[in-house]
Design a protein around this motif. Structure first.
Motif, mmCIF file in Angstrom:
data_model
loop_
_atom_site.group_PDB
_atom_site.id
_atom_site.type_symbol
_atom_site.label_atom_id
_atom_site.label_comp_id
_atom_site.label_asym_id
_atom_site.label_seq_id
_atom_site.Cartn_x
_atom_site.Cartn_y
_atom_site.Cartn_z
ATOM 1 N N ASP A 171 49.362 9.131 54.959
ATOM 2 C CA ASP A 171 47.960 9.144 54.540
ATOM 3 C C ASP A 171 47.808 10.054 53.332
ATOM 4 N N TYR A 172 47.312 9.490 52.257
ATOM 5 C CA TYR A 172 47.200 10.257 51.009
ATOM 6 C C TYR A 172 45.929 11.092 50.964
ATOM 7 N N LEU A 173 46.047 12.241 50.342
ATOM 8 C CA LEU A 173 44.900 13.139 50.202
ATOM 9 C C LEU A 173 44.903 13.733 48.792
ATOM 10 N N PRO A 174 44.217 13.074 47.865
ATOM 11 C CA PRO A 174 44.092 13.667 46.523
ATOM 12 C C PRO A 174 43.280 14.956 46.605
ATOM 13 N N LEU A 175 43.773 16.002 45.971
ATOM 14 C CA LEU A 175 43.147 17.324 46.132
ATOM 15 C C LEU A 175 43.074 18.073 44.796
ATOM 16 N N ALA A 176 41.882 18.487 44.452
ATOM 17 C CA ALA A 176 41.678 19.347 43.278
ATOM 18 C C ALA A 176 40.594 20.345 43.664
ATOM 19 N N CYS A 177 40.106 21.105 42.692
ATOM 20 C CA CYS A 177 39.002 22.024 42.984
ATOM 21 C C CYS A 177 37.862 21.256 43.650
ATOM 22 N N GLN A 178 37.314 21.839 44.685
ATOM 23 C CA GLN A 178 36.268 21.185 45.472
ATOM 24 C C GLN A 178 34.865 21.505 44.941
ATOM 25 N N HIS A 179 34.788 22.238 43.840
ATOM 26 C CA HIS A 179 33.501 22.623 43.237
ATOM 27 C C HIS A 179 32.509 23.058 44.315
ATOM 28 N N CYS A 180 32.999 24.016 45.087
ATOM 29 C CA CYS A 180 32.277 24.457 46.286
ATOM 30 C C CYS A 180 30.860 24.948 45.969
ATOM 31 N N GLU A 181 29.984 24.688 46.912
ATOM 32 C CA GLU A 181 28.610 25.197 46.836
ATOM 33 C C GLU A 181 28.603 26.712 47.026
ATOM 34 N N ASN A 182 29.545 27.186 47.806
ATOM 35 C CA ASN A 182 29.650 28.610 48.123
ATOM 36 C C ASN A 182 31.095 29.050 47.806
ATOM 37 N N PRO A 183 31.412 29.181 46.510
ATOM 38 C CA PRO A 183 32.817 29.294 46.122
ATOM 39 C C PRO A 183 33.433 30.659 46.450
ATOM 40 N N ALA A 184 34.507 30.627 47.233
ATOM 41 C CA ALA A 184 35.228 31.857 47.568
ATOM 42 C C ALA A 184 35.809 32.507 46.320
ATOM 43 N N CYS A 185 36.185 31.686 45.367
ATOM 44 C CA CYS A 185 36.799 32.196 44.129
ATOM 45 C C CYS A 185 35.799 33.020 43.311
ATOM 46 N N GLN A 186 34.578 32.546 43.264
ATOM 47 C CA GLN A 186 33.560 33.234 42.457
ATOM 48 C C GLN A 186 33.242 34.609 43.032
ATOM 49 N N LYS A 187 33.210 34.676 44.376
ATOM 50 C CA LYS A 187 32.818 35.945 45.024
ATOM 51 C C LYS A 187 33.758 37.084 44.676
ATOM 52 N N LEU A 221 49.579 21.306 37.779
ATOM 53 C CA LEU A 221 48.669 20.185 38.014
ATOM 54 C C LEU A 221 47.313 20.737 38.431
ATOM 55 N N TRP A 222 46.254 20.107 37.944
ATOM 56 C CA TRP A 222 44.910 20.454 38.429
ATOM 57 C C TRP A 222 44.537 19.585 39.626
ATOM 58 N N ASN A 223 45.165 18.441 39.723
ATOM 59 C CA ASN A 223 44.803 17.450 40.733
ATOM 60 C C ASN A 223 46.107 16.946 41.357
ATOM 61 N N ARG A 224 46.288 17.181 42.643
ATOM 62 C CA ARG A 224 47.535 16.786 43.316
ATOM 63 C C ARG A 224 47.226 15.724 44.368
ATOM 64 N N VAL A 225 48.155 14.815 44.556
ATOM 65 C CA VAL A 225 48.003 13.833 45.639
ATOM 66 C C VAL A 225 48.955 14.245 46.756
ATOM 67 N N LEU A 226 48.390 14.804 47.810
ATOM 68 C CA LEU A 226 49.182 15.270 48.944
ATOM 69 C C LEU A 226 49.261 14.160 49.990
ATOM 70 N N THR A 227 50.183 14.320 50.927
ATOM 71 C CA THR A 227 50.202 13.420 52.085
ATOM 72 C C THR A 227 49.890 14.280 53.303
ATOM 73 N N GLU A 228 48.954 13.818 54.095
ATOM 74 C CA GLU A 228 48.477 14.622 55.224
ATOM 75 C C GLU A 228 49.593 14.856 56.229
ATOM 76 N N ASN A 229 49.640 16.086 56.721
ATOM 77 C CA ASN A 229 50.601 16.523 57.734
ATOM 78 C C ASN A 229 52.045 16.490 57.250
ATOM 79 N N SER A 230 52.244 16.497 55.946
ATOM 80 C CA SER A 230 53.599 16.548 55.414
ATOM 81 C C SER A 230 53.692 17.690 54.417
#
Ligand code: SF4
Ligand code: SF4
Length: 205
Positions: A59-75, A34-43
Motif C-alpha cells: 500500500d503506497y503512502l505519498p508523504l510530504a509536509c502536511q502543512h499542519c494547522e498546528n505545526p510542531a516545527c513552527q513552535k 526529496l521533499w515528497n517521498r512515496v512510502l509503502t505502509e508497514n515497510s
C-alpha cells in the motif's frame, strides 16, 4: 480566507514516484534529498511489500509536509524562519533559518531535509521553476506546496503530474471546491492524529 490543502486517493496511487520526481525537478531539490517521498505502509524500504510470498500486499503512502494547522516545527523555531502563511501553507524564510534543525527534530512526519553541504544538483538538471529560490548550505527545506506555482493560481507540480489522478489540490475554505467535498464526504484520514498537529493533507480511497 484561503486554506490550501492536498488530498491523496491512496486507492488510485500506483506508486510510480512521479510526484516525488516532478517535485524534485520543479523545485530544484538537490541530489540526495526529496521533499515528497512515496512510502509503502508497514515497510521499512522504498517499494517494500508486506506478507510472505506469494501472499504479498503493498500500500503506497505519498508523504510530504502536511502543512499542519498546528505545526510542531513552527513552535520550536527560534528565529521565526518557519511560519504559517496567509494561505494556510507552512513556509520557511531561508534568510532567517540558522540551521539549528530544531524543526527537523520536532516534525513527526520527517518531512524536512537539511543542506549539510553546499547543495549539489546533477548537471543539466537546473530546470526547475525559475522563481523558486536556490537554498544554500546550512538551511532547512521542505515542500512549499509549490508556493510559486500556487501563488499564481496553478496546482502544485505533484498534482499536475500524477498520472493516476490520485492527488487533489484546492482551497478548504471554498465549500464548493473538490477538496472540500472530499474532506466532507469521504472517510478521510490524517496521519498521526494523536500528535495534535492537525495536518492539512488528507488520505482517502
Ligand atoms: S504520482 Fe500519483 S500515482 Fe504516482 S506515486 Fe505519486 S500519488 Fe501515486
Ligand atoms: S509536516 Fe512537519 S514540517 Fe510540515 S508543517 Fe507539519 S510539523 Fe511542520
Amino acid at each position: 480566507m484561503t486554506k490550501l490543502a492536498i488530498a491523496v486517493n491512496v486507492g488510485r496511487c500506483v506508486g510510480c514516484h512521479t510526484c516525488s520526481i516532478s517535485c524534485k525537478m520543479s523545485n530544484n531539490v538537490p541530489d540526495g534529498m526529496l521533499w515528497n517521498r512515496v512510502l509503502t505502509e508497514n515497510s521499512e524500504v522504498i517499494d517494500g511489500a508486506v506478507g510472505v510470498y506469494p501472499a504479498l500486499s503493498r500500500d503506497y503512502l505519498p508523504l510530504a509536509c502536511q502543512h499542519c494547522e498546528n505545526p510542531a516545527c513552527q513552535k520550536v523555531c527560534p528565529t521565526g524562519a518557519t511560519y504559517k502563511d496567509g494561505k494556510g501553507r507552512v513556509e520557511i524564510d531561508y534568510d532567517k533559518c540558522i540551521g539549528c534543525r530544531m524543526c527537523m527534530a520536532a516534525c513527526p512526519y520527517n518531512a524536512r531535509v537539511f543542506n549539510w553541504t553546499e547543495p549539489v544538483r546533477s548537471a543539466g538538471s537546473n530546470y526547475g521553476e525559475a522563481d523558486v529560490p536556490v537554498r544554500p548550505k546550512g538551511v532547512m527545506e521542505k515542500c512549499t506546496l509549490c508556493s510559486e506555482r500556487t501563488d499564481r493560481g496553478d496546482a502544485p507540480m505533484c498534482v499536475t503530474c500524477c498520472p493516476a489522478r490520485a492527488r487533489v489540490y484546492g482551497d478548504l475554505d471554498d465549500p464548493d471546491s473538490e477538496i472540500s467535498k472530499i474532506a466532507r464526504e469521504k472517510n478521510v484520514r490524517i496521519l498521526l492524529e494523536e500528535m495534535g498537529t492537525s495536518p492539512q493533507v488528507f488520505y482517502f480511497e
